[in-house]
Write a protein that holds these residues in place. Structure first.
Motif, PDB file in Angstrom:
ATOM      1  N   MET A  78       9.925   1.020  -2.586  1.00 39.45           N
ATOM      2  CA  MET A  78       9.133   1.592  -3.674  1.00 39.45           C
ATOM      3  C   MET A  78       7.887   2.276  -3.111  1.00 39.45           C
ATOM      4  SD  MET A  78       7.308  -0.385  -6.859  1.00 39.45           S
ATOM      5  CE  MET A  78       6.513   0.511  -8.198  1.00 39.45           C
ATOM      6  N   ALA A  79       7.234   1.622  -2.148  1.00 42.49           N
ATOM      7  CA  ALA A  79       6.037   2.196  -1.534  1.00 42.49           C
ATOM      8  C   ALA A  79       6.374   3.485  -0.785  1.00 42.49           C
ATOM      9  CB  ALA A  79       5.391   1.181  -0.596  1.00 42.49           C
ATOM     10  N   VAL A  80       7.514   3.506  -0.098  1.00 47.81           N
ATOM     11  CA  VAL A  80       7.925   4.708   0.622  1.00 47.81           C
ATOM     12  C   VAL A  80       8.186   5.844  -0.371  1.00 47.81           C
ATOM     13  CG1 VAL A  80       9.769   5.724   2.019  1.00 47.81           C
ATOM     14  CG2 VAL A  80       8.860   3.457   2.597  1.00 47.81           C
ATOM     15  N   ALA A  81       8.894   5.530  -1.463  1.00 47.24           N
ATOM     16  CA  ALA A  81       9.172   6.553  -2.477  1.00 47.24           C
ATOM     17  C   ALA A  81       7.877   7.061  -3.101  1.00 47.24           C
ATOM     18  CB  ALA A  81      10.097   5.986  -3.555  1.00 47.24           C
ATOM     19  N   ALA A  82       6.946   6.125  -3.373  1.00 49.14           N
ATOM     20  CA  ALA A  82       5.665   6.512  -3.961  1.00 49.14           C
ATOM     21  C   ALA A  82       4.882   7.411  -3.019  1.00 49.14           C
ATOM     22  CB  ALA A  82       4.863   5.261  -4.317  1.00 49.14           C
ATOM     23  N   SER A  83       4.919   7.118  -1.726  1.00 47.30           N
ATOM     24  CA  SER A  83       4.223   7.956  -0.749  1.00 47.30           C
ATOM     25  C   SER A  83       4.795   9.366  -0.743  1.00 47.30           C
ATOM     26  CB  SER A  83       4.336   7.338   0.652  1.00 47.30           C
ATOM     27  OG  SER A  83       3.718   6.065   0.701  1.00 47.30           O
ATOM     28  N   THR A  84       6.119   9.475  -0.869  1.00 49.54           N
ATOM     29  CA  THR A  84       6.754  10.792  -0.913  1.00 49.54           C
ATOM     30  C   THR A  84       6.332  11.557  -2.159  1.00 49.54           C
ATOM     31  OG1 THR A  84       8.653   9.920   0.301  1.00 49.54           O
ATOM     32  CG2 THR A  84       8.965  11.997  -0.870  1.00 49.54           C
TER      33      THR A  84
ATOM     34  N   LEU B 253      12.102  -5.995   0.295  1.00 48.74           N
ATOM     35  CA  LEU B 253      12.713  -4.691   0.584  1.00 48.74           C
ATOM     36  C   LEU B 253      12.497  -3.725  -0.586  1.00 48.74           C
ATOM     37  CD1 LEU B 253      14.430  -2.855   2.370  1.00 48.74           C
ATOM     38  CD2 LEU B 253      16.471  -3.858   1.302  1.00 48.74           C
ATOM     39  N   VAL B 254      12.669  -4.208  -1.819  1.00 52.19           N
ATOM     40  CA  VAL B 254      12.446  -3.356  -2.995  1.00 52.19           C
ATOM     41  C   VAL B 254      11.028  -2.810  -2.983  1.00 52.19           C
ATOM     42  CG1 VAL B 254      12.252  -3.351  -5.521  1.00 52.19           C
ATOM     43  CG2 VAL B 254      14.210  -4.460  -4.426  1.00 52.19           C
ATOM     44  N   LEU B 255      10.063  -3.689  -2.693  1.00 55.19           N
ATOM     45  CA  LEU B 255       8.661  -3.274  -2.686  1.00 55.19           C
ATOM     46  C   LEU B 255       8.386  -2.260  -1.565  1.00 55.19           C
ATOM     47  CD1 LEU B 255       6.142  -3.886  -4.328  1.00 55.19           C
ATOM     48  CD2 LEU B 255       5.567  -5.660  -2.674  1.00 55.19           C
ATOM     49  N   GLU B 256       8.979  -2.513  -0.413  1.00 54.87           N
ATOM     50  CA  GLU B 256       8.790  -1.589   0.709  1.00 54.87           C
ATOM     51  C   GLU B 256       9.339  -0.211   0.374  1.00 54.87           C
ATOM     52  OE1 GLU B 256      11.023  -0.676   4.855  1.00 54.87           O
ATOM     53  OE2 GLU B 256      10.675  -2.802   4.401  1.00 54.87           O
TER      54      GLU B 256
ATOM     55  N   ALA C  89       0.834  -1.199   0.000  1.00 57.08           N
ATOM     56  CA  ALA C  89       0.000   0.000   0.000  1.00 57.08           C
ATOM     57  C   ALA C  89       0.869   1.249   0.000  1.00 57.08           C
ATOM     58  CB  ALA C  89      -0.926  -0.004   1.215  1.00 57.08           C
ATOM     59  N   VAL C  90       0.381   2.276  -0.691  1.00 57.56           N
ATOM     60  CA  VAL C  90       1.054   3.574  -0.740  1.00 57.56           C
ATOM     61  C   VAL C  90       0.236   4.554   0.091  1.00 57.56           C
ATOM     62  CG1 VAL C  90       1.768   5.481  -2.225  1.00 57.56           C
ATOM     63  CG2 VAL C  90       1.983   3.115  -3.027  1.00 57.56           C
ATOM     64  N   SER C  91       0.875   5.182   1.034  1.00 60.78           N
ATOM     65  CA  SER C  91       0.172   6.139   1.886  1.00 60.78           C
ATOM     66  C   SER C  91      -0.310   7.317   1.042  1.00 60.78           C
ATOM     67  CB  SER C  91       1.116   6.639   2.982  1.00 60.78           C
ATOM     68  OG  SER C  91       0.497   7.633   3.750  1.00 60.78           O
ATOM     69  N   GLY C  92      -1.626   7.403   0.853  1.00 58.72           N
ATOM     70  CA  GLY C  92      -2.202   8.501   0.083  1.00 58.72           C
ATOM     71  C   GLY C  92      -2.174   8.311  -1.407  1.00 58.72           C
TER      72      GLY C  92
END
Length: 354
Positions: free
Chosen positions: A110-116, A105-108, A84-87
């Motif tokens: 990626m999700a953090v970058a997408a949230s940013t 780890l890549v997926l995690e 999930a992507v925050s927002g």
């Protein structure tokens, strides 16, 4: 960071790889990557297709080679791994078979970058605008270390293992008028006073039909390995010297053949040619430049009607201009040898300006 990586590589190769993954995504965020750049870079890193379904249900998907995949109206059927992507919806990897050790780890990350990206309000921004000039310059540099060049390519959303072309553009407009150029490049930036456009994979079709804005000239280099993009950049700069806004706005290095050798002549040597002095004197006459433009279009197209089409003039007007220039310069334009002389003289005149 490099010191930490060296210590980790001696203790635990897996830990070193994990830190590199984290640094990879941190760099994407630092450079303000768009949603498209994040997904493209993830696919290249994971070596499998990656995607991101946005808040409205549409998706962004890229293959490992950097080419876009068909957009979906939501998540793909049973994605092997998603987060999930925050927002901003959900990201996923479309790996077939067993997951790779670092996939979680890549997926995690990626999700953090997408949230940013979502927080920065960039989730819908296409990567068509100017890129970070430092990254483009790094890709085109002759002195850059291979590892740095590969990292810059990935940060620009390009696949290091796939060929690309570089276009050199002079007179790039700003705003909506630059759209034809923007569609051709995943990344572009001004380098040494000329706009460099990096063209790869799916952008090939757009570059093939490139029709720049009036007053803009484009030189397109040959295909080269992405890690050796400077070769294409140098060819693009050569091709740009042959371009003319009205008669030849786009020149491809591959199409120049042996004519490209003329660009190796020093400008001072070209200006010393007596024939060029005569042409320059004619250009200074009232209407001289317009006559020479008509002559250049005639030499390129091989017919008055073809020249008229290029210049958006009536063919009778073009005929008058071509005849006037030919008579004044002493060229019998019905003779193939004199037409060749005229074309070479006009080409040398363009090259002598740079």
């Amino acid at each position: 960071m490099e010191g930490l990586l060296l210590r980790l590589s001696a203790l635990d190769p897996d830990a070193e790889a994990a830190v590199r993954v984290i640094a990879y995504f941190d760099a994407l965020v630092t450079h303000g990557a768009s949603a498209h750049a994040v997904v493209r870079a993830t696919a290249a890193l994971a070596e499998c297709p990656a995607g991101w379904v946005l808040g409205d249900g549409t998706s962004v998907r890229y293959a490992p080679d950097g080419s876009p995949l068909e957009r979906l109206g939501g998540l793909p059927p049973s994605p092997p791994a998603s987060a999930a992507v925050s927002g901003g919806g959900t990201v996923w990897l479309e790996r077939t078979g067993e997951p790779a050790p670092l996939d979680p780890l890549v997926l995690e990350r990626m999700a953090v970058a997408a949230s940013t990206v979502c927080r920065q309000g960039a989730s819908r921004r296409e990567p068509a605008g100017p890129a970070d000039p430092a990254l483009v310059e790094l890709v085109l540099s002759a002195e850059a270390e291979p590892e740095s060049r590969v990292r810059a390519l990935r940060l620009l959303g390009l696949a290091p293992g796939r060929p690309l072309r570089v276009a050199a553009v002079r007179g790039v407009p700003s705003g909506p008028a630059s759209a034809p150029l923007a569609r051709c490049g995943a990344a572009r930036a001004v380098v040494d006073g000329v706009t460099a456009v990096l063209i790869q994979s799916s952008a090939e079709a757009a570059y093939a039909g490139l029709s720049p804005d009036r007053g803009t000239t484009v030189g397109v280099g040959g295909a080269a390995d992405a890690e050796h993009a400077r070769r294409s950049w140098e060819q693009a700069r050569v091709a740009l010297r042959f371009a003319e806004p009205d008669t030849a706005p786009v020149v491809r290095y591959d199409a120049l053949g042996s004519l490209a050798m003329l660009a190796e002549l020093p400008a001072q040597t070209l200006r010393s040619r007596p024939e060029l002095a005569v042409v320059e004197a004619y250009a200074r006459r009232p209407g001289g430049e317009a006559d020479l433009a008509a002559l250049a279009a005639f030499c390129r197209s091989g017919s008055l009607r073809g020249a008229a089409t290029r210049l958006h003039l009536h063919h009778s007007s073009v005929a008058d201009r071509v005849a006037r220039a030919g008579d004044a310069l002493g060229w019998d334009l019905g003779d193939p040898a004199d037409r060749f002389r005229a074309m070479v003289a006009l080409t040398l005149r363009r090259l002598a300006r740079d």
